[in-house]
Design an enzyme around this catalytic site. Structure first.
Site, PDB file in Angstrom:
ATOM      1  N   GLU A 120       0.823  -1.213   0.000  1.00  0.00           N
ATOM      2  CA  GLU A 120       0.000   0.000   0.000  1.00  0.00           C
ATOM      3  C   GLU A 120       0.857   1.263   0.000  1.00  0.00           C
ATOM      4  O   GLU A 120       0.454   2.311  -0.525  1.00  0.00           O
ATOM      5  CB  GLU A 120      -0.906   0.003   1.237  1.00  0.00           C
ATOM      6  CG  GLU A 120      -2.182  -0.799   1.088  1.00  0.00           C
ATOM      7  CD  GLU A 120      -3.254   0.000   0.375  1.00  0.00           C
ATOM      8  OE1 GLU A 120      -3.165   0.132  -0.871  1.00  0.00           O
ATOM      9  OE2 GLU A 120      -4.155   0.502   1.049  1.00  0.00           O
ATOM     10  N   THR A 168      -5.484   9.103  -3.399  1.00  0.00           N
ATOM     11  CA  THR A 168      -5.255   8.922  -1.971  1.00  0.00           C
ATOM     12  C   THR A 168      -4.328  10.003  -1.428  1.00  0.00           C
ATOM     13  O   THR A 168      -4.554  10.532  -0.327  1.00  0.00           O
ATOM     14  CB  THR A 168      -4.639   7.534  -1.710  1.00  0.00           C
ATOM     15  OG1 THR A 168      -5.545   6.532  -2.191  1.00  0.00           O
ATOM     16  CG2 THR A 168      -4.403   7.313  -0.217  1.00  0.00           C
TER      17      THR A 168
END
Length: 292
Positions: A120, A168
């Site tokens: 991630e 993000t």
């Protein structure tokens, strides 16, 4: 060849920023792996043209490196990138489980969470477990201080994904660096309420606990029509509505009898502001699964 399915997820759930997450019954990524001398990546499916195949720029490449498990990895994307539904986490979780099995590393799903979280970091800049934990383990998860707690909850959900993108990194930039004490106290209370609601599989308590006045308003400002969609969902019977992860998806908790109406109302509200959207009528589901 081994094949793993890993589900989309919704993180934060309003009051649980960087801590709470749920696995969704659908959509999902499917990842296939074969042993190789070096890692190569192939991507198909939703948004595949925007996903790098260079192992250094892809979440699954980081996972393969962390496990010392070179492989040819094929990702069939069912979770759109930049959706707020844990797209990169689904790929990382699936790859972690598949490569662990392919190379017989013997790690548990819990032990694979920090490895998937390293994947991630390729996307968000730093490792976070709030999406990879539910994608691997399923259910409602609480990721705090390196520990993961899982609750097998049953809550009907609607995840409404508009045809806009919010990265993000951008979503993290708008998060306030400070907060008023009164807002912090309220958020703790909401988070506790949501947790109890998950333990009881109570949509009303979960919905009440999804309210947040710190992170959500900042991220909602990046989503065209958020206020109208939120109001429409509540009018149709939703018990709680908030930004899913970094957005732009909006997640709503509800009773099963209202789920279809909530989904339709959210799509229509986006349409009213000129934004196309689709709604997943889903629920809290299982984690990553080995398909063969």
């Amino acid at each position: 060849m081994l094949t793993v399915r890993a589900p989309a997820t919704s993180a934060n759930l309003g009051s649980g920023f960087d801590v709470f997450g749920v696995a969704l019954d659908r959509p999902a990524d499917v990842v296939r792996v074969e042993k190789a001398d070096e890692t190569t990546i192939e991507v198909t499916g939703i948004g595949s043209t925007y996903i790098p195949t260079d192992p250094e720029g892809n979440t699954v490449g980081a996972v393969a490196e962390a496990l010392d498990a070179p492989a040819h990895i094929r990702i069939d994307k069912g979770v759109r990138p930049s959706s707020g539904l844990g797209s990169s986490a689904a790929s990382a979780a699936a790859a972690a489980l598949a490569l662990n099995e392919l190379y017989d590393r013997g790690l548990t799903k819990e032990e694979l969470v920090p490895i998937a979280a390293e994947g991630e970091a390729v996307v968000s800049g730093e490792p976070h477990a709030d999406n990879v934990a539910p994608s691997l383990l399923g259910g409602f998860t609480i990721a705090a201080g390196g520990d993961i707690t899982t609750v097998d909850a049953a809550i009907p959900l609607v995840a409404c994904l508009p045809e806009i993108a919010v990265s993000t990194r951008d979503a993290r930039r708008v998060v306030p660096s400070t907060a008023e004490m009164t807002d912090l106290v309220d958020t703790v209370g909401r988070a506790a309420t949501l947790t109890v609601g998950m333990c009881r599989s109570d949509p009303a308590l979960v919905g009440e606990g999804m309210s947040d006045e710190i992170v959500t308003p900042a991220r909602a400002s990046l989503i065209s029509g958020y206020g109208q969609v939120r109001t429409a969902a509540f009018d149709a019977g939703a018990t709680g509505v908030t930004v899913s992860g970094a957005g732009p998806s909006i997640i709503a908790a509800c009773y099963e009898s209202d789920r279809r109406a909530v989904a339709g109302a959210m799509v229509d509200a986006f349409s009213d502001v000129g934004v196309d959207a689709r709604a997943y009528q889903t629920e809290i589901g299982r984690g990553a699964e080995l398909l063969g």
